[in-house]
Every structure is written in C-alpha cells, then in structure tokens.
Design an enzyme around this catalytic site. Structure first.
Site, short mmCIF file in Angstrom:
data_model
loop_
_atom_site.label_atom_id
_atom_site.label_comp_id
_atom_site.label_asym_id
_atom_site.label_seq_id
_atom_site.Cartn_x
_atom_site.Cartn_y
_atom_site.Cartn_z
N ALA A 1 1.15 -1.31 0.27
CA ALA A 1 -0.06 -0.31 -0.25
C ALA A 1 0.64 1.10 -0.48
CB ALA A 1 -0.56 0.20 1.05
N GLY B 1 0.27 -4.13 1.15
CA GLY B 1 -0.87 -5.12 0.27
C GLY B 1 -0.55 -6.32 -1.25
N GLU C 1 -0.93 -9.18 0.12
CA GLU C 1 -2.02 -10.10 0.53
C GLU C 1 -3.46 -10.56 -0.80
OE1 GLU C 1 -3.35 -7.55 4.27
OE2 GLU C 1 -2.11 -6.36 3.32
N GLU D 1 5.13 -5.29 7.49
CA GLU D 1 3.86 -3.84 8.42
C GLU D 1 4.24 -4.05 9.50
OE1 GLU D 1 1.04 -6.02 5.56
OE2 GLU D 1 2.68 -6.40 6.58
#
Length: 262
Positions: free
Chosen positions: A69, A114, A117, A137
């Site tokens: 992200a 992300g 993910e 993260e």
C-alpha cells in the site's frame, strides 16, 4: 464488458481470459485508494462478463507485482480513516476470493504488504523465480490490514505464518513454494505464457460447474468475516501509536526507524 476507463488498471481480454494489469510502475504498483476503487470496478465488469471465464492479475513494469500500500497516503490517515482504508481493501480482496471465476496471480517481482495480501486472495498463485514476498507491516508499526492475518495462516501453517508476520522478513518464491503458498514457480520470461496456458486450460472447463465448485470452496471459509472485522479494528488502532508514525516517517525519509514501543 463495460468499457470503463481506468488510470491505473489495464484490462485485456482474449479467448475468454482477462488479464488485469496493475499499472503504476513508477511507484512499484503501490496500492492507493483510487487504485483499489479501479480494481473493484474492473472486477465488477469482469464478474458480469459472460465472455470472461478466467482472470489473471499481474503487475506492470517487471520490478513489482504490487510493492504494498502507498505509505505516503497511509502516513496521513487518522484512526477512523485507517479503519475505512482497511475495510475498503478487505472488501476488494474478499471479492477476489469469492469470485465465481478462477483468479490467477502472476507474481512478477516484489509482492510486499498489500501486494502479498492480494496474492493470498487469488485462487491460484504463480510466481517468477525472482519474485519476493513479505508482510513487513510490523516494521512500520502496523499489522496487515487487507486480510493478511486471516488468509496467510490458512494457506500455510499457523506457526509459519505467525513467524513471517512477526518478523516481517522477506521470503523468496522458492520459500513460498516450500511453504505451500504458491502453485508453481517459473522463469521470469515464461511467467505470463505459463499463466495464460493454465488460464486457457481452465477456461475450457464447464463454466457453470467451475462457478459451483468455487462457491463450494468459498463456503468452507465461512466465519472469516469476524476475523476480518477484528483485523480492520486492530489495523486502525495501529494509527494511534507513536511507532506507526515513526515507522512510516522513517520509510519515507529512507532511514532506519527508532521505535519507542508507544
């Protein structure tokens, strides 16, 4: 299919196979709110297009599938905004997981945060041998917010997933294959050809039966919504910590973070 215009998504359809390319290579295809909205819109179009039987998701530029992200955008979010940010990504990735058409991830390059993910949300996962994965993260003072704490333990063993989530360390495509997170690893120059060959094979299967099969598999995941809601809450709570501000600021300033555990 609706002729939706996108800024960061390229959709190409050939022989019942749609290739969806995330196209923000100058930022290593990092996910933003706008990009997620476009991804959601593209998936809506493809889900209702009877001429599309299989979807391939990949990244533009060769260096990254999706590098994560956008940290600069996250750095400015409040706790309330962070929860919305997490829930919006969860909604899009859960849509991929629940798609009634096979979705193949063709991972070329970095798949961090992300991006990883997004890979875990796809039904079948192929990677170039130089692909690198990671859920870093924790090193930003965060936890995954797009389903990583829910899907990765299901895909590989819980203990290995917890180790990867807690350390935030990157791991190779070969390691991901050993852990059972990938279906196959290919030479970089052969990745898309292999993904399309597999997609062609799946596109030839009876579409209505494929739909029912995927719905049946997805039914086995029922109950995950509680975990997703918890993840979004815990993700957003990270934004109230000093270590999140320090972690994201250090990333943007290209320095090592100095966490205070506050």
């Amino acid at each position: 299919m609706n002729k939706t215009e996108f800024k960061f998504i390229i959709v190409q359809i050939e022989n019942k196979v749609a290739t969806l390319t995330i196209n923000r290579p100058e930022k290593l295809n990092a996910l933003t709110t706008l990009l997620l909205k476009e991804l959601d819109a593209a998936l809506t179009d493809l889900a209702t297009d009877d001429e599309v039987h299989v979807i391939i998701i990949t990244g533009a530029g060769g260096k990254a599938f999706v590098a994560g992200a956008d940290i600069a955008e996250m750095n400015q979010l409040t706790v309330a905004e962070a929860k919305i940010f997490s829930e919006s990504g969860q909604r899009v990735f859960s849509r991929i997981e629940a798609m009634e058409k096979p979705v193949i991830a063709a991972v070329n390059g970095f798949a961090f945060g992300g991006g990883a993910e997004l890979v875990w949300a796809c039904h079948i996962r192929l990677a170039a041998e130089n692909a690198v994965f990671g859920q870093p993260e924790i090193n930003l003072g965060l936890i995954p917010g797009y389903g990583g704490t829910q899907r990765l333990p299901r895909i590989i063993s819980e203990c290995r997933a917890v180790e990867l989530l807690l350390t935030g360390e990157p791991f190779t495509a070969q390691k991901a294959m050993e852990l059972g997170a990938l279906n196959a690893v290919h030479y970089p120059e052969q990745l898309m050809a292999e993904a399309k060959a597999l997609a062609d094979k799946l596109a030839a299967k009876p579409a209505q039966v494929v739909k029912l099969l995927l719905k049946s598999v997805h039914a086995s995941l029922a109950g995950s919504e509680t975990g997703m809601a918890s993840e979004a809450t815990f993700f957003s709570q990270c934004f109230a910590t000093a270590d999140f501000k320090e972690g994201t600021s250090a990333f943007l300033e290209k320095r090592k973070p100095q966490f205070t555990h506050k």
